[in-house]
Design a protein around this motif. Sequence first.
Motif, PDB file in Angstrom:
ATOM      1  N   LEU A   1      -9.278  -5.223 -14.979  1.00 51.91           N
ATOM      2  CA  LEU A   1      -8.968  -3.757 -15.260  1.00 51.91           C
ATOM      3  C   LEU A   1     -10.180  -2.788 -14.821  1.00 51.91           C
ATOM      4  O   LEU A   1     -10.070  -1.927 -14.142  1.00 51.91           O
ATOM      5  CB  LEU A   1      -9.055  -3.235 -16.852  1.00 51.91           C
ATOM      6  N   SER A   2     -11.290  -3.147 -14.978  1.00 42.56           N
ATOM      7  CA  SER A   2     -12.474  -2.679 -14.917  1.00 42.56           C
ATOM      8  C   SER A   2     -12.702  -2.550 -13.159  1.00 42.56           C
ATOM      9  O   SER A   2     -13.136  -1.716 -12.708  1.00 42.56           O
ATOM     10  CB  SER A   2     -14.025  -3.145 -15.411  1.00 42.56           C
ATOM     11  N   SER A   3     -12.543  -3.828 -12.681  1.00 40.34           N
ATOM     12  CA  SER A   3     -12.409  -3.666 -11.047  1.00 40.34           C
ATOM     13  C   SER A   3     -11.408  -2.914 -10.549  1.00 40.34           C
ATOM     14  O   SER A   3     -11.737  -2.349  -9.424  1.00 40.34           O
ATOM     15  CB  SER A   3     -12.475  -5.386 -10.768  1.00 40.34           C
ATOM     16  N   LEU A   4     -10.239  -2.895 -10.848  1.00 38.55           N
ATOM     17  CA  LEU A   4      -9.393  -2.128 -10.459  1.00 38.55           C
ATOM     18  C   LEU A   4      -9.634  -0.628 -10.507  1.00 38.55           C
ATOM     19  O   LEU A   4      -9.109   0.037  -9.459  1.00 38.55           O
ATOM     20  CB  LEU A   4      -7.964  -2.399 -11.134  1.00 38.55           C
ATOM     21  N   GLY A   5     -10.207  -0.161 -11.529  1.00 38.65           N
ATOM     22  CA  GLY A   5     -10.475   1.213 -11.950  1.00 38.65           C
ATOM     23  C   GLY A   5     -11.406   1.751 -10.634  1.00 38.65           C
ATOM     24  O   GLY A   5     -11.540   2.749 -10.515  1.00 38.65           O
ATOM     25  N   THR A   6     -12.252   0.694 -10.037  1.00 42.99           N
ATOM     26  CA  THR A   6     -13.531   1.047  -9.235  1.00 42.99           C
ATOM     27  C   THR A   6     -12.676   1.230  -7.836  1.00 42.99           C
ATOM     28  O   THR A   6     -13.039   2.215  -7.304  1.00 42.99           O
ATOM     29  CB  THR A   6     -14.476  -0.134  -9.144  1.00 42.99           C
ATOM     30  N   SER A   7     -11.520   0.449  -7.361  1.00 47.34           N
ATOM     31  CA  SER A   7     -11.085   0.564  -6.136  1.00 47.34           C
ATOM     32  C   SER A   7      -9.894   1.393  -5.949  1.00 47.34           C
ATOM     33  O   SER A   7      -9.574   1.598  -4.955  1.00 47.34           O
ATOM     34  CB  SER A   7     -10.785  -0.928  -5.672  1.00 47.34           C
ATOM     35  N   ILE A   8      -8.920   1.466  -7.030  1.00 48.50           N
ATOM     36  CA  ILE A   8      -7.963   2.038  -6.733  1.00 48.50           C
ATOM     37  C   ILE A   8      -7.846   3.559  -6.469  1.00 48.50           C
ATOM     38  O   ILE A   8      -6.966   4.066  -5.844  1.00 48.50           O
ATOM     39  CB  ILE A   8      -6.967   1.602  -8.154  1.00 48.50           C
ATOM     40  N   ALA A   9      -8.836   4.088  -7.215  1.00 48.95           N
ATOM     41  CA  ALA A   9      -8.815   5.836  -6.620  1.00 48.95           C
ATOM     42  C   ALA A   9      -9.159   6.118  -5.153  1.00 48.95           C
ATOM     43  O   ALA A   9      -8.800   6.943  -4.902  1.00 48.95           O
ATOM     44  CB  ALA A   9      -9.799   6.142  -7.768  1.00 48.95           C
ATOM     45  N   ASN A  10      -9.945   5.340  -4.520  1.00 48.35           N
ATOM     46  CA  ASN A  10     -10.383   5.424  -2.943  1.00 48.35           C
ATOM     47  C   ASN A  10      -9.369   5.603  -2.341  1.00 48.35           C
ATOM     48  O   ASN A  10      -9.288   7.024  -1.737  1.00 48.35           O
ATOM     49  CB  ASN A  10     -11.224   4.409  -2.432  1.00 48.35           C
ATOM     50  N   VAL A  11      -8.146   5.106  -2.392  1.00 46.95           N
ATOM     51  CA  VAL A  11      -6.918   5.244  -1.449  1.00 46.95           C
ATOM     52  C   VAL A  11      -6.393   6.680  -1.676  1.00 46.95           C
ATOM     53  O   VAL A  11      -5.638   7.260  -0.727  1.00 46.95           O
ATOM     54  CB  VAL A  11      -6.339   4.312  -1.440  1.00 46.95           C
TER      55      VAL A  11
ATOM     56  N   LEU B   1      -6.776  -5.586  -4.976  1.00 49.30           N
ATOM     57  CA  LEU B   1      -5.400  -5.123  -5.083  1.00 49.30           C
ATOM     58  C   LEU B   1      -5.445  -3.723  -5.215  1.00 49.30           C
ATOM     59  O   LEU B   1      -4.359  -2.957  -4.841  1.00 49.30           O
ATOM     60  CB  LEU B   1      -5.156  -5.814  -6.655  1.00 49.30           C
ATOM     61  N   GLY B   2      -6.650  -2.818  -5.547  1.00 50.63           N
ATOM     62  CA  GLY B   2      -6.851  -1.612  -5.673  1.00 50.63           C
ATOM     63  C   GLY B   2      -6.048  -0.953  -4.459  1.00 50.63           C
ATOM     64  O   GLY B   2      -5.182   0.080  -4.644  1.00 50.63           O
ATOM     65  N   PRO B   3      -6.546  -0.980  -3.221  1.00 48.90           N
ATOM     66  CA  PRO B   3      -6.144  -0.236  -2.108  1.00 48.90           C
ATOM     67  C   PRO B   3      -4.779  -0.341  -1.929  1.00 48.90           C
ATOM     68  O   PRO B   3      -4.000   0.537  -1.511  1.00 48.90           O
ATOM     69  CB  PRO B   3      -7.109  -0.711  -0.839  1.00 48.90           C
ATOM     70  N   SER B   4      -4.173  -1.494  -1.690  1.00 52.64           N
ATOM     71  CA  SER B   4      -2.757  -1.849  -1.546  1.00 52.64           C
ATOM     72  C   SER B   4      -1.713  -1.259  -2.774  1.00 52.64           C
ATOM     73  O   SER B   4      -0.944  -0.558  -2.479  1.00 52.64           O
ATOM     74  CB  SER B   4      -2.512  -3.420  -1.330  1.00 52.64           C
ATOM     75  N   LEU B   5      -2.214  -1.585  -3.857  1.00 54.94           N
ATOM     76  CA  LEU B   5      -1.447  -0.839  -5.007  1.00 54.94           C
ATOM     77  C   LEU B   5      -1.436   0.514  -5.018  1.00 54.94           C
ATOM     78  O   LEU B   5      -0.544   1.153  -5.236  1.00 54.94           O
ATOM     79  CB  LEU B   5      -2.011  -1.529  -6.223  1.00 54.94           C
ATOM     80  N   GLY B   6      -2.574   1.082  -4.905  1.00 51.70           N
ATOM     81  CA  GLY B   6      -3.006   2.492  -4.770  1.00 51.70           C
ATOM     82  C   GLY B   6      -2.051   3.197  -3.857  1.00 51.70           C
ATOM     83  O   GLY B   6      -1.532   4.374  -3.999  1.00 51.70           O
ATOM     84  N   GLY B   7      -2.149   2.659  -2.544  1.00 54.17           N
ATOM     85  CA  GLY B   7      -1.257   3.171  -1.706  1.00 54.17           C
ATOM     86  C   GLY B   7       0.187   3.239  -1.958  1.00 54.17           C
ATOM     87  O   GLY B   7       0.839   4.386  -1.663  1.00 54.17           O
ATOM     88  N   LEU B   8       0.776   2.137  -2.410  1.00 55.62           N
ATOM     89  CA  LEU B   8       2.194   2.255  -3.085  1.00 55.62           C
ATOM     90  C   LEU B   8       2.231   3.192  -4.146  1.00 55.62           C
ATOM     91  O   LEU B   8       3.403   3.980  -3.942  1.00 55.62           O
ATOM     92  CB  LEU B   8       2.382   0.837  -3.439  1.00 55.62           C
ATOM     93  N   LEU B   9       1.421   3.337  -5.000  1.00 56.26           N
ATOM     94  CA  LEU B   9       1.621   4.352  -6.166  1.00 56.26           C
ATOM     95  C   LEU B   9       1.491   5.721  -5.604  1.00 56.26           C
ATOM     96  O   LEU B   9       2.391   6.663  -6.054  1.00 56.26           O
ATOM     97  CB  LEU B   9       0.649   4.201  -7.225  1.00 56.26           C
ATOM     98  N   VAL B  10       0.376   6.004  -4.676  1.00 61.05           N
ATOM     99  CA  VAL B  10       0.571   7.521  -4.153  1.00 61.05           C
ATOM    100  C   VAL B  10       1.664   7.761  -3.173  1.00 61.05           C
ATOM    101  O   VAL B  10       2.217   8.789  -3.556  1.00 61.05           O
ATOM    102  CB  VAL B  10      -0.595   7.809  -3.390  1.00 61.05           C
ATOM    103  N   ALA B  11       2.293   6.926  -2.471  1.00 65.83           N
ATOM    104  CA  ALA B  11       3.323   6.892  -1.759  1.00 65.83           C
ATOM    105  C   ALA B  11       4.762   7.390  -2.551  1.00 65.83           C
ATOM    106  O   ALA B  11       5.594   7.860  -2.200  1.00 65.83           O
ATOM    107  CB  ALA B  11       3.646   6.012  -0.730  1.00 65.83           C
ATOM    108  N   GLY B  12       4.634   6.543  -3.941  1.00 64.68           N
ATOM    109  CA  GLY B  12       5.904   6.885  -4.568  1.00 64.68           C
ATOM    110  C   GLY B  12       5.763   7.629  -5.741  1.00 64.68           C
ATOM    111  O   GLY B  12       6.110   8.951  -5.566  1.00 64.68           O
ATOM    112  N   PRO B  13       5.296   7.455  -6.976  1.00 65.85           N
ATOM    113  CA  PRO B  13       5.411   8.126  -8.018  1.00 65.85           C
ATOM    114  C   PRO B  13       4.239   9.364  -7.821  1.00 65.85           C
ATOM    115  O   PRO B  13       4.404  10.289  -8.416  1.00 65.85           O
ATOM    116  CB  PRO B  13       4.944   7.212  -9.124  1.00 65.85           C
ATOM    117  N   GLY B  14       3.329   8.856  -7.267  1.00 70.71           N
ATOM    118  CA  GLY B  14       2.381  10.044  -6.898  1.00 70.71           C
ATOM    119  C   GLY B  14       0.889   9.805  -7.467  1.00 70.71           C
ATOM    120  O   GLY B  14       0.755   8.785  -7.935  1.00 70.71           O
ATOM    121  N   TRP B  15      -0.164  10.572  -7.437  1.00 75.09           N
ATOM    122  CA  TRP B  15      -1.493  10.185  -7.517  1.00 75.09           C
ATOM    123  C   TRP B  15      -1.566   9.944  -9.054  1.00 75.09           C
ATOM    124  O   TRP B  15      -2.708   9.239  -9.523  1.00 75.09           O
ATOM    125  CB  TRP B  15      -2.367  11.439  -7.033  1.00 75.09           C
TER     126      TRP B  15
END
Length: 479
Positions: free
Chosen positions: A32-42, A160-174
């Motif tokens: 969780l803490s690692s994902l919080g660092t990387s997921i927002a960048n995308v 996981l952050g960049p790839s998951l983040g990209g899917l979420l932004v493209a789908g449900p939104g930021w």
Amino acid sequence: MTSLNTKTGENDPPLTPVARWALASLSLSMLLSSLGTSIANVGLPALAEAFSASFQQVQWIVLAYLLAITTLIVSAGRLGDLMGRRRVLLAGIALFTAASVLCGLAPTLGWLLVARALQGAGAALMMALTMAFVGETVPKARTGSAMGLLGTMSAMGTALGPSLGGLLVAGPGWRALFLVNVPLGVAAFGLAQRCLPVDGPRPDTRRAGFDPLGTGLLAMTLAAYALAVTTGRGHFGALNLALLAAAALGAGLFVLAESKVATPLVKLAMFRQPDLSASLVISALVSTVMMATLVVGPFYLSRALGLNAAVVGLALSAGPLAAALAAMPAGRMADRFGAQRMTIAGLVGIAAGALVLSMLPASLGVAGYVAPLVVMTVGYSLFQTANNTAVMGDVAADQRGVVSGLLNLSRNLGLITGASVMGAVFAWASRAVDIAAAEPEAVATGMGVTFGVAAALIACSLAIAAASRALVTRRTVLL
């Protein structure tokens, strides 16, 4: 660095089911803490559009999280030592989860920045206490394997952050970038509450106290330093110098305060141990070097090799993926062959990869970049696991939280320093006013120089490790 003499063999008892579930809860907290660092960048471009903000303004969504972790992580570890690690870890998970809800509901950029800072504070508690808990959940002979598991989860979160983040932004939104943490946070809280060992009695807590003066001075010092090396996007001016001066003054006042209070936040006598001091310094240097792969890699792949964004992202993911796959075997090797040997082996791997990248001809294409990158990241995974095992394996029980915080702090300081220093070296060596528009030859030259500097820094790390080992051996002989 202290060597773990205990080896993992066939006769070591397997972990109990309770210990396995406890490790699962710690692993989820680390993820969780690692994902919080990387997921927002995308999601920064989408966030800039949503809040009608500039790119410089939305960058603070990432910086607020990192600054909160950096300034609070040592204090978070000490708080766990004093109040009980289970109690403080549960509070961290709860704060992180609640702050994720606030992030997802944010109506303004200011709201989001405050919520991200709170999320970072929760992550600081989680990161500091997960490593500290290892000594209470697994036998010492399996410390390396447990550290390897935590390293795997950290690398998985980063990858996981960049790839998951990209899917979420493209789908449900930021907003989904932050709300995705909520069910994971609830699961982590439930696992930790059910499976982690209950805090034992701490009769000396009242006498120990928390050292608010040292905590405040350290937080302000680290915040000033972090801002000094991140403000201005690589352009070092008067504000950066003023912040560095404030950080230096704060560091001096912190040392003075810690030498006078009865119960300091950080016992300065710990730094007289050459193995611990060397481990912290080397960890910061290695993290500085590894940041070069994130700073230089995207420009080299896109400008020098002419790859599109999708292929660049795929190539860059090879590093975190290799680290995730290597962390568990690295932990078992640290248990079997000793953490000290594996630390050196990891440093050699990083140096070899950096040296190859410094001489890499562009004609080798993306495969020529990815192969030494994988060597570097596997070496980093081996180093990080072995270094953490060496330090946490021998630390006193009442200091595990603060030492874990110091290890995480050294890594974070290295990352933010690397983003500034390695970025400045790359820009200088490329001799381009705008690196995003630089010629392919200039970018290739800049990469070579940057990784040459990286290899030199790892050579310094190897020298520090050798000197530390010599000092420890000499002390052992004298005693």
